[in-house]
Each structure stands twice: as C-alpha cells, then as structure tokens.
Design a protein around this motif. Structure first.
Motif, mmCIF file in Angstrom:
data_model
loop_
_atom_site.group_PDB
_atom_site.id
_atom_site.type_symbol
_atom_site.label_atom_id
_atom_site.label_comp_id
_atom_site.label_asym_id
_atom_site.label_seq_id
_atom_site.Cartn_x
_atom_site.Cartn_y
_atom_site.Cartn_z
ATOM 1 N N ALA A 16 0.833 -1.210 0.000
ATOM 2 C CA ALA A 16 0.000 0.000 0.000
ATOM 3 C C ALA A 16 0.866 1.257 0.000
ATOM 4 C CB ALA A 16 -0.931 -0.006 1.210
ATOM 5 N N ARG A 17 1.980 1.219 0.749
ATOM 6 C CA ARG A 17 2.878 2.375 0.793
ATOM 7 C C ARG A 17 3.517 2.618 -0.568
ATOM 8 N NH1 ARG A 17 6.609 1.129 4.950
ATOM 9 N NH2 ARG A 17 4.898 1.570 6.363
ATOM 10 N N VAL A 18 3.947 1.553 -1.249
ATOM 11 C CA VAL A 18 4.544 1.685 -2.579
ATOM 12 C C VAL A 18 3.511 2.217 -3.562
ATOM 13 C CG1 VAL A 18 5.434 0.347 -4.538
ATOM 14 C CG2 VAL A 18 6.330 -0.035 -2.262
ATOM 15 N N GLN A 19 2.294 1.705 -3.468
ATOM 16 C CA GLN A 19 1.232 2.127 -4.376
ATOM 17 C C GLN A 19 0.916 3.617 -4.209
ATOM 18 O OE1 GLN A 19 -2.412 2.311 -3.119
ATOM 19 N NE2 GLN A 19 -3.003 3.123 -5.071
ATOM 20 N N GLN A 20 0.978 4.128 -3.008
ATOM 21 C CA GLN A 20 0.677 5.534 -2.770
ATOM 22 C C GLN A 20 1.814 6.450 -3.212
ATOM 23 O OE1 GLN A 20 -0.128 5.663 1.397
ATOM 24 N NE2 GLN A 20 -2.236 4.921 1.182
ATOM 25 N N THR A 21 3.045 5.993 -3.103
ATOM 26 C CA THR A 21 4.180 6.866 -3.382
ATOM 27 C C THR A 21 4.738 6.708 -4.784
ATOM 28 O OG1 THR A 21 5.728 5.231 -2.492
ATOM 29 C CG2 THR A 21 4.878 6.886 -0.965
ATOM 30 N N PHE A 22 4.250 5.747 -5.558
ATOM 31 C CA PHE A 22 4.784 5.492 -6.896
ATOM 32 C C PHE A 22 4.261 6.538 -7.872
ATOM 33 C CE2 PHE A 22 5.332 3.206 -10.894
ATOM 34 C CZ PHE A 22 6.596 2.687 -10.711
ATOM 35 N N THR A 23 5.168 7.291 -8.497
ATOM 36 C CA THR A 23 4.777 8.297 -9.489
ATOM 37 C C THR A 23 5.681 8.192 -10.705
ATOM 38 O OG1 THR A 23 6.228 9.971 -8.546
ATOM 39 C CG2 THR A 23 3.968 9.949 -7.754
ATOM 40 N N GLU A 25 6.623 10.607 -14.178
ATOM 41 C CA GLU A 25 6.486 11.865 -14.904
ATOM 42 C C GLU A 25 7.367 11.794 -16.146
ATOM 43 O OE1 GLU A 25 7.124 15.327 -12.524
ATOM 44 O OE2 GLU A 25 5.969 14.527 -10.852
ATOM 45 N N ILE A 26 6.728 11.719 -17.314
ATOM 46 C CA ILE A 26 7.432 11.680 -18.588
ATOM 47 C C ILE A 26 6.843 12.781 -19.455
ATOM 48 C CG2 ILE A 26 8.011 10.293 -20.606
ATOM 49 C CD1 ILE A 26 7.496 7.814 -18.878
ATOM 50 N N GLY A 27 7.550 13.891 -19.550
ATOM 51 C CA GLY A 27 7.038 15.014 -20.341
ATOM 52 C C GLY A 27 5.696 15.479 -19.781
ATOM 53 N N PRO A 28 4.685 15.539 -20.644
ATOM 54 C CA PRO A 28 3.370 15.996 -20.164
ATOM 55 C C PRO A 28 2.597 14.889 -19.436
ATOM 56 C CG PRO A 28 3.261 15.532 -22.503
ATOM 57 C CD PRO A 28 4.707 15.392 -22.093
ATOM 58 N N LEU A 29 3.059 13.650 -19.490
ATOM 59 C CA LEU A 29 2.373 12.521 -18.862
ATOM 60 C C LEU A 29 2.775 12.424 -17.400
ATOM 61 C CD1 LEU A 29 0.655 9.897 -19.141
ATOM 62 C CD2 LEU A 29 2.814 8.745 -19.617
ATOM 63 N N ARG A 30 1.799 12.507 -16.524
ATOM 64 C CA ARG A 30 2.044 12.369 -15.089
ATOM 65 C C ARG A 30 1.027 11.405 -14.518
ATOM 66 N NH1 ARG A 30 3.227 18.607 -13.309
ATOM 67 N NH2 ARG A 30 4.955 18.853 -14.761
ATOM 68 N N ALA A 31 1.506 10.413 -13.804
ATOM 69 C CA ALA A 31 0.626 9.428 -13.192
ATOM 70 C C ALA A 31 1.171 9.077 -11.818
ATOM 71 C CB ALA A 31 0.538 8.183 -14.062
ATOM 72 N N SER A 32 0.263 8.775 -10.897
ATOM 73 C CA SER A 32 0.683 8.360 -9.565
ATOM 74 C C SER A 32 -0.256 7.277 -9.072
ATOM 75 C CB SER A 32 0.676 9.544 -8.589
ATOM 76 O OG SER A 32 -0.618 10.068 -8.468
ATOM 77 N N GLY A 33 0.263 6.444 -8.201
ATOM 78 C CA GLY A 33 -0.536 5.363 -7.653
ATOM 79 C C GLY A 33 -0.699 4.217 -8.631
ATOM 80 N N VAL A 34 -1.905 3.655 -8.671
ATOM 81 C CA VAL A 34 -2.193 2.510 -9.533
ATOM 82 C C VAL A 34 -2.008 2.839 -11.014
ATOM 83 C CG1 VAL A 34 -3.991 0.879 -10.217
ATOM 84 C CG2 VAL A 34 -3.707 1.453 -7.821
ATOM 85 N N PRO A 35 -2.474 4.000 -11.519
ATOM 86 C CA PRO A 35 -2.230 4.300 -12.936
ATOM 87 C C PRO A 35 -0.744 4.338 -13.294
ATOM 88 C CG PRO A 35 -3.917 5.756 -12.091
ATOM 89 C CD PRO A 35 -3.351 5.009 -10.922
ATOM 90 N N ALA A 36 0.098 4.813 -12.395
ATOM 91 C CA ALA A 36 1.535 4.845 -12.661
ATOM 92 C C ALA A 36 2.098 3.425 -12.744
ATOM 93 C CB ALA A 36 2.262 5.629 -11.577
ATOM 94 N N ILE A 37 1.612 2.550 -11.893
ATOM 95 C CA ILE A 37 2.056 1.160 -11.938
ATOM 96 C C ILE A 37 1.621 0.529 -13.254
ATOM 97 C CG2 ILE A 37 1.779 -1.108 -10.859
ATOM 98 C CD1 ILE A 37 1.573 0.400 -8.167
ATOM 99 N N LEU A 38 0.396 0.806 -13.694
ATOM 100 C CA LEU A 38 -0.097 0.268 -14.959
ATOM 101 C C LEU A 38 0.717 0.809 -16.142
ATOM 102 C CD1 LEU A 38 -3.949 0.355 -14.382
ATOM 103 C CD2 LEU A 38 -2.429 -1.625 -14.357
ATOM 104 N N VAL A 39 1.080 2.089 -16.105
ATOM 105 C CA VAL A 39 1.903 2.665 -17.174
ATOM 106 C C VAL A 39 3.282 1.995 -17.196
ATOM 107 C CG1 VAL A 39 3.126 4.774 -17.879
ATOM 108 C CG2 VAL A 39 0.712 4.876 -17.286
ATOM 109 N N GLY A 40 3.843 1.750 -16.036
ATOM 110 C CA GLY A 40 5.144 1.091 -15.960
ATOM 111 C C GLY A 40 5.108 -0.331 -16.498
ATOM 112 N N VAL A 41 4.083 -1.085 -16.127
ATOM 113 C CA VAL A 41 3.949 -2.459 -16.614
ATOM 114 C C VAL A 41 3.718 -2.468 -18.121
ATOM 115 C CG1 VAL A 41 2.482 -4.520 -16.511
ATOM 116 C CG2 VAL A 41 3.189 -3.390 -14.410
ATOM 117 N N THR A 42 2.899 -1.526 -18.616
ATOM 118 C CA THR A 42 2.658 -1.435 -20.053
ATOM 119 C C THR A 42 3.947 -1.123 -20.802
ATOM 120 O OG1 THR A 42 0.403 -0.676 -19.641
ATOM 121 C CG2 THR A 42 1.307 -0.245 -21.812
#
Length: 85
Positions: A16-23, A25-42
């Motif tokens: 839960a701590r990793v999920q909350q702090t995971f962000t 930022e690539i240019g105009p794309l910014r994601a944090s939490g679960v969406p950032a994890i999904l972007v990383g896996v993709t």
C-alpha cells in the motif's frame, strides 16, 4: 499461524505504501498510484514486444536500415539529384 498473519499484514502494508508513493512523470504525462504502476507495466510489455520483433527480423535489419537511410537522404535533399553525363 500468528507469524504468517503478521508477515502477510506487513507485506500488504508495504504494498500500500509503494502504491501511494509510486509516481511517473514523462514530459506531459504524469501518473501516480495505480495508474503509474499500470503505465510502468505497459512500458515493460511494449519493450518486450519490440525486442521480440527485432530478434525475429534481425536478418533483414541491415537491409531495412540501408533502405531507410536512402529514403531519408532522398526526402531531405533540397534539390533533386542530377545524373552525370
């Protein structure tokens, strides 16, 4: 059994701590939490697919790059090439 429950609880607390702090930022794309994890896996899956495609077409890669370079030179030249007589 009690030790197993404590370990499981600690694991989910850390997750839960990793999920909350995971962000990300690539240019105009910014994601944090679960969406950032999904972007990383993709991104990892896309990179894996590109690697597989390149390894399957490795024998044709030099020819393809040579043709691409010739096309780029033809498109970037300011004037049309003239034949020598």
């Amino acid at each position: 059994m009690n030790n197993r429950a404590k370990s499981l609880r600690a694991f989910f607390r850390g997750l839960a701590r990793v999920q909350q702090t995971f962000t990300i930022e690539i240019g105009p794309l910014r994601a944090s939490g679960v969406p950032a994890i999904l972007v990383g896996v993709t991104g990892i899956l896309v990179a894996s697919g590109v690697t597989i495609a390149l390894s399957k077409g490795a024998t044709r890669l030099p020819e393809t790059l040579g043709e691409a370079r010739g096309l780029a030179e033809a498109l970037n030249s300011g004037h049309s090439p003239r034949l020598k007589s």
